[in-house]
Motif scaffolding. Structure first.
Motif, PDB file in Angstrom:
ATOM      1  N   ALA A 121       2.339  -0.108   2.088  1.00 45.97           N
ATOM      2  CA  ALA A 121       3.092   0.314   3.259  1.00 45.97           C
ATOM      3  C   ALA A 121       4.261  -0.653   3.454  1.00 45.97           C
ATOM      4  N   ARG A 122       5.208  -0.284   4.285  1.00 43.49           N
ATOM      5  CA  ARG A 122       6.377  -1.148   4.524  1.00 43.49           C
ATOM      6  C   ARG A 122       5.961  -2.535   5.006  1.00 43.49           C
ATOM      7  N   ARG A 123       4.899  -2.595   5.773  1.00 44.02           N
ATOM      8  CA  ARG A 123       4.467  -3.894   6.314  1.00 44.02           C
ATOM      9  C   ARG A 123       3.684  -4.708   5.290  1.00 44.02           C
ATOM     10  N   GLY A 124       3.539  -4.174   4.072  1.00 45.11           N
ATOM     11  CA  GLY A 124       2.932  -4.934   2.987  1.00 45.11           C
ATOM     12  C   GLY A 124       1.450  -4.728   2.779  1.00 45.11           C
ATOM     13  N   THR A 125       0.820  -3.878   3.571  1.00 47.00           N
ATOM     14  CA  THR A 125      -0.604  -3.624   3.364  1.00 47.00           C
ATOM     15  C   THR A 125      -0.785  -2.465   2.386  1.00 47.00           C
ATOM     16  N   PRO A 126      -1.779  -2.559   1.516  1.00 49.00           N
ATOM     17  CA  PRO A 126      -1.986  -1.463   0.566  1.00 49.00           C
ATOM     18  C   PRO A 126      -2.585  -0.244   1.261  1.00 49.00           C
ATOM     19  N   PHE A 127      -2.187   0.941   0.806  1.00 47.79           N
ATOM     20  CA  PHE A 127      -2.762   2.169   1.352  1.00 47.79           C
ATOM     21  C   PHE A 127      -3.358   3.046   0.259  1.00 47.79           C
ATOM     22  N   GLY A 128      -3.255   2.622  -0.988  1.00 45.95           N
ATOM     23  CA  GLY A 128      -3.809   3.400  -2.088  1.00 45.95           C
ATOM     24  C   GLY A 128      -3.460   2.774  -3.414  1.00 45.95           C
ATOM     25  N   VAL A 129      -3.769   3.505  -4.483  1.00 44.37           N
ATOM     26  CA  VAL A 129      -3.437   3.048  -5.834  1.00 44.37           C
ATOM     27  C   VAL A 129      -2.991   4.229  -6.688  1.00 44.37           C
ATOM     28  N   LEU A 130      -2.159   3.913  -7.661  1.00 44.80           N
ATOM     29  CA  LEU A 130      -1.811   4.820  -8.745  1.00 44.80           C
ATOM     30  C   LEU A 130      -2.656   4.386  -9.932  1.00 44.80           C
ATOM     31  N   ASP A 131      -3.467   5.288 -10.457  1.00 43.63           N
ATOM     32  CA  ASP A 131      -4.413   4.997 -11.533  1.00 43.63           C
ATOM     33  C   ASP A 131      -4.024   5.826 -12.760  1.00 43.63           C
ATOM     34  N   VAL A 132      -3.848   5.161 -13.896  1.00 47.15           N
ATOM     35  CA  VAL A 132      -3.515   5.853 -15.140  1.00 47.15           C
ATOM     36  C   VAL A 132      -4.504   5.404 -16.210  1.00 47.15           C
ATOM     37  N   ASP A 133      -5.153   6.384 -16.835  1.00 50.54           N
ATOM     38  CA  ASP A 133      -6.129   6.114 -17.890  1.00 50.54           C
ATOM     39  C   ASP A 133      -5.611   6.659 -19.214  1.00 50.54           C
ATOM     40  N   SER A 134      -5.994   5.974 -20.285  1.00 54.39           N
ATOM     41  CA  SER A 134      -5.677   6.434 -21.629  1.00 54.39           C
ATOM     42  C   SER A 134      -6.970   6.568 -22.424  1.00 54.39           C
ATOM     43  N   ASP A 135      -6.952   7.478 -23.379  1.00 54.67           N
ATOM     44  CA  ASP A 135      -8.097   7.601 -24.283  1.00 54.67           C
ATOM     45  C   ASP A 135      -7.903   6.722 -25.519  1.00 54.67           C
ATOM     46  N   GLN A 136      -6.901   5.837 -25.466  1.00 57.00           N
ATOM     47  CA  GLN A 136      -6.632   4.877 -26.537  1.00 57.00           C
ATOM     48  C   GLN A 136      -6.859   3.463 -26.008  1.00 57.00           C
ATOM     49  N   LEU A 137      -7.372   2.590 -26.847  1.00 56.40           N
ATOM     50  CA  LEU A 137      -7.507   1.187 -26.471  1.00 56.40           C
ATOM     51  C   LEU A 137      -6.128   0.542 -26.364  1.00 56.40           C
ATOM     52  N   ASP A 138      -5.994  -0.410 -25.462  1.00 54.74           N
ATOM     53  CA  ASP A 138      -4.797  -1.245 -25.330  1.00 54.74           C
ATOM     54  C   ASP A 138      -3.509  -0.410 -25.294  1.00 54.74           C
ATOM     55  N   ASP A 139      -3.498   0.616 -24.475  1.00 56.87           N
ATOM     56  CA  ASP A 139      -2.382   1.552 -24.449  1.00 56.87           C
ATOM     57  C   ASP A 139      -1.297   1.185 -23.439  1.00 56.87           C
ATOM     58  N   PHE A 140      -1.534   0.185 -22.604  1.00 56.05           N
ATOM     59  CA  PHE A 140      -0.574  -0.143 -21.555  1.00 56.05           C
ATOM     60  C   PHE A 140      -0.052  -1.563 -21.717  1.00 56.05           C
ATOM     61  N   GLY A 141       1.217  -1.739 -21.408  1.00 57.39           N
ATOM     62  CA  GLY A 141       1.835  -3.051 -21.543  1.00 57.39           C
ATOM     63  C   GLY A 141       2.852  -3.295 -20.453  1.00 57.39           C
ATOM     64  N   PRO A 142       3.719  -4.280 -20.670  1.00 57.08           N
ATOM     65  CA  PRO A 142       4.709  -4.662 -19.650  1.00 57.08           C
ATOM     66  C   PRO A 142       5.649  -3.524 -19.237  1.00 57.08           C
ATOM     67  N   ASP A 143       6.028  -2.653 -20.170  1.00 52.98           N
ATOM     68  CA  ASP A 143       6.910  -1.539 -19.805  1.00 52.98           C
ATOM     69  C   ASP A 143       6.230  -0.587 -18.835  1.00 52.98           C
ATOM     70  N   ASP A 144       4.924  -0.350 -19.039  1.00 55.39           N
ATOM     71  CA  ASP A 144       4.180   0.505 -18.114  1.00 55.39           C
ATOM     72  C   ASP A 144       4.061  -0.167 -16.754  1.00 55.39           C
ATOM     73  N   LYS A 145       3.785  -1.447 -16.737  1.00 58.36           N
ATOM     74  CA  LYS A 145       3.663  -2.184 -15.473  1.00 58.36           C
ATOM     75  C   LYS A 145       4.968  -2.089 -14.684  1.00 58.36           C
ATOM     76  N   THR A 146       6.071  -2.386 -15.340  1.00 55.98           N
ATOM     77  CA  THR A 146       7.380  -2.335 -14.677  1.00 55.98           C
ATOM     78  C   THR A 146       7.710  -0.920 -14.213  1.00 55.98           C
ATOM     79  N   GLY A 147       7.508   0.055 -15.083  1.00 53.94           N
ATOM     80  CA  GLY A 147       7.843   1.439 -14.755  1.00 53.94           C
ATOM     81  C   GLY A 147       6.986   2.014 -13.654  1.00 53.94           C
ATOM     82  N   LEU A 148       5.672   1.794 -13.740  1.00 54.85           N
ATOM     83  CA  LEU A 148       4.766   2.347 -12.728  1.00 54.85           C
ATOM     84  C   LEU A 148       4.910   1.630 -11.386  1.00 54.85           C
ATOM     85  N   GLU A 149       5.190   0.332 -11.412  1.00 51.98           N
ATOM     86  CA  GLU A 149       5.428  -0.378 -10.152  1.00 51.98           C
ATOM     87  C   GLU A 149       6.697   0.139  -9.475  1.00 51.98           C
ATOM     88  N   ALA A 150       7.718   0.461 -10.259  1.00 53.77           N
ATOM     89  CA  ALA A 150       8.952   1.019  -9.688  1.00 53.77           C
ATOM     90  C   ALA A 150       8.672   2.389  -9.064  1.00 53.77           C
TER      91      ALA A 150
END
Length: 159
Positions: A123-152
């Motif tokens: 939320a604007r005041r900085g408290t969390p109100f939920g999460v975006l969850d992404v799963d892959s059927d591959q091991l080690d499928d997420f990295g810094p580009d996903d972190k940056t992109g999904l956080e944006a």
């Protein structure tokens, strides 16, 4: 009427996120309903990347409750502090899990999920109100580009 989202399928993940971000911003900027915007965002992410599962959990009465998603059957409720989603929410930080079988307390909503990234929604005041969850059927499928992109993308929902 919905517009289609355009992206370059053969591009790097960083490029795809960069192409999608302004399009998602425009898509959700025209709609005031949070659930509708989360639903379309989940669909866009799954279509663009082919992830196994993409969805949102929203905090209600001290639990994370399943919200809009794309993919297979999902866990309906997750306790704050439990599993990857509950831990990311409680810590207020993005978690990348290369192998979900090695995450202490992982909640196996699907045995086909192998790796996961979870990004808190704030939320604007900085408290969390939920999460975006992404799963892959591959091991080690997420990295810094996903972190940056999904956080944006998560930042677009700061309410």
């Amino acid at each position: 009427m919905a517009e289609s989202i355009a992206f370059t399928p053969s591009a790097s993940r960083a490029t795809i996120y960069a192409e999608l971000l302004p399009q998602i911003r425009a898509l959700i900027g025209a709609e005031s309903d949070l659930v509708a915007n989360l639903a379309n965002t989940a669909a866009v992410l799954r279509e663009a990347f082919g992830f196994f599962w993409v969805g949102f959990y929203l905090e209600k009465d001290g639990e994370l409750v399943l919200g809009p998603f794309q993919g297979t059957l999902a866990c309906t409720r997750i306790k704050i502090g439990e599993g990857v989603c509950g831990t990311a929410f409680a810590k207020r930080e993005t978690l990348i899990v290369p192998n979900v079988d090695e995450f202490p307390g992982h909640i196996a909503c699907s045995s086909a999920s192998r790796s996961e990234i979870v990004v808190p929604l704030f939320a604007r005041r900085g408290t969390p109100f939920g999460v975006l969850d992404v799963d892959s059927d591959q091991l080690d499928d997420f990295g810094p580009d996903d972190k940056t992109g999904l956080e944006a993308i998560a930042e677009l929902f700061r309410n």
